[in-house]
Design an enzyme around this catalytic site. Structure first.
Site, PDB file in Angstrom:
ATOM      1  N   GLU A   1       0.840  -1.198   0.000  1.00 58.19           N
ATOM      2  CA  GLU A   1       0.000   0.000   0.000  1.00 58.19           C
ATOM      3  C   GLU A   1       0.876   1.251   0.000  1.00 58.19           C
ATOM      4  O   GLU A   1       1.688   1.441   0.924  1.00 58.19           O
ATOM      5  CB  GLU A   1      -0.907   0.028   1.234  1.00 58.19           C
ATOM      6  N   CYS A   2       0.735   2.095  -0.996  1.00 53.15           N
ATOM      7  CA  CYS A   2       1.405   3.386  -1.081  1.00 53.15           C
ATOM      8  C   CYS A   2       2.918   3.218  -0.951  1.00 53.15           C
ATOM      9  O   CYS A   2       3.593   2.940  -1.937  1.00 53.15           O
ATOM     10  CB  CYS A   2       0.849   4.343  -0.029  1.00 53.15           C
TER      11      CYS A   2
END
Length: 440
Positions: free
Chosen positions: A319-320
């Site tokens: 994530e990210c």
């Protein structure tokens, strides 16, 4: 567990310091405080946790739904829950502090910057209370906590100007040691900047703790846990999930870690320290600050190990910051480029301004690690990087709301690896397949 919401009149009014001082005041008065945060945030909760040694719960009706938000609230422990608001009380396109207070039926204590005001503090508070009445929102503005207020005539003037229906809950004096440094994405993390405990105790002395406890209310309990509860405790199986946890990968909701631990054996590791990639059935790389540790990540060897796991078909979810680490390369704002894991066909570059900030909804294009075809996930995005992807890149999601990677799509995928700019909450169901292997 009773609770209340500390809401600001605007961003930058000092909600985090007011929350930390209130948590300190409760603790020193003999209460057991539970911190929480309205809206999507990892940084402010890190300061709550550093102070209380207890995970700060994320409360967001968009990420979790109202029932999920109540479940998250009731996973907290202690006597009194202090919920730090987001932005100003009524601000937020999908989830505002007001919507959290209304959804949980918690009273609002308004944090007002009193540095250059006295009677105007009372006028501001009255306006916020009357605005709720005007809009029909079921919100009780119970009173005021005056930020940066001196004692004596200043404090007396604020208290005396308040109408009878608004309580004066005390003040936070202007103390230089209560300033938290910031950078891109917000304040420094709580593990990096430990506020002076003596200064917090000094601030706590001018908070009227018993008035706060009297005003606090206990929200309705959530429905009985059943199979629809995405984070319902289950018996941990034989599955092992490896979770990156260090200063580069520090953005993970407590509910996500709870969910993973409920259904699997969780093994944490540090890519920054060069830990070997664990022998696991799935790998989770949360968001964080890989751009601050790009050289260590490039040379440490952990990402090479994760690349081998991915090539062997082990599910990997980033994530990210996790997306950035799984990509081909990462270029910092200094112009230095470092090789990353090389699993996903993208080159990531840090920018001077943020590239996305919003609540997000994604629709799965096909079966992937985090969702089956046609399913939707909800989360949020906030990042200063942009990704240049190869022309033949495959995506797992269409963007229903938000920016994603290219404005229309998110979730770069290769093998059984997915990297996305979206931070998902456990209540969305995004992490179930890491526990069950259902994407296999």
């Amino acid at each position: 567990m009773k609770g209340l919401v500390l809401a600001g009149t605007r961003s930058g009014v000092g909600k985090t310091v007011a929350t930390l001082a209130t948590l300190t005041a409760l603790d020193e008065a003999g209460y057991d405080p539970q911190p929480a945060k309205a809206g999507p945030d990892f940084i402010d909760p890190s300061h709550h946790e550093a102070l209380t040694d207890r995970p700060s719960r994320t409360l967001d009706p968009w990420l979790e739904g109202e029932e999920g938000m109540r479940r998250t609230y009731w996973r907290g422990e202690g006597d009194v829950c202090v919920v730090e608001g987001v932005m100003g009380l009524y601000d937020g396109s999908k989830a505002s502090t007001a919507s959290v207070a209304e959804g949980l039926d918690l009273p609002v204590v308004l944090v007002v910057d009193a540095k250059a005001g006295m009677e105007s503090v009372a006028a501001t508070a009255l306006g916020f209370a009357q605005y709720a009445e005007r809009t029909g929102a079921d919100i009780e503005v119970a009173g005021v906590l005056a930020q940066r207020a001196h004692g004596g005539r200043h404090a007396d003037g604020i208290r005396d100007a308040l109408p009878e229906e608004l309580t004066y809950f005390g003040r936070i004096p202007p103390i230089p040691d209560l300033e938290i440094p910031d950078r891109h994405l917000g304040l420094h993390m709580g593990s990096e900047t430990d506020l002076d405990r003596d200064a917090l105790s000094t601030a706590a002395e001018t908070i009227r703790v018993e008035r706060l406890v009297e005003a606090a209310r206990e929200p309705a309990a959530p429905p009985a846990t059943d199979s629809t509860d995405a984070t319902a405790p289950t018996a941990p199986g034989d599955r092992r999930v490896a979770v990156a946890r260090d200063s580069a990968f520090c953005f993970a909701y407590p509910s996500v870690l709870d969910r993973l631990r409920a259904g699997a054996t969780v093994e944490t590791f540090s890519p920054v320290a060069g830990d070997p990639a664990p022998d696991a059935d799935a790998v989770y790389l949360p968001g964080g600050y890989p751009e601050l540790h790009a050289e260590s990540l490039s040379r440490g060897g952990t990402l090479d190990g994760i690349a081998r796991l991915a090539a062997d078909g082990v599910p990997v979810y980033g994530e990210c910051g996790g997306l950035m680490a799984l990509s081909e390369s990462l270029t910092t704002t200094d112009g230095d480029t470092y090789e990353m894991a090389g699993i996903l066909p993208a080159d990531v570059e840090m920018c001077e301004r943020y590239q996305a900030l919003d609540h997000v909804e994604l629709a799965a294009r096909t079966n992937a690690v985090t969702a089956a075809a046609g399913e939707t996930l909800r989360g949020h995005e906030f990042h200063y990087s942009s990704a240049s992807v190869a022309g033949d890149a495959a995506f797992a999601f269409d963007v229903v709301r938000g920016d994603g990677i290219d404005g229309e799509r998110d979730g770069l995928t290769e093998y059984r690896t997915v990297g996305t700019y979206c931070h998902c909450h456990a209540e969305s169901g995004a992490f179930d397949s890491l526990l069950t292997g259902s994407s296999e």
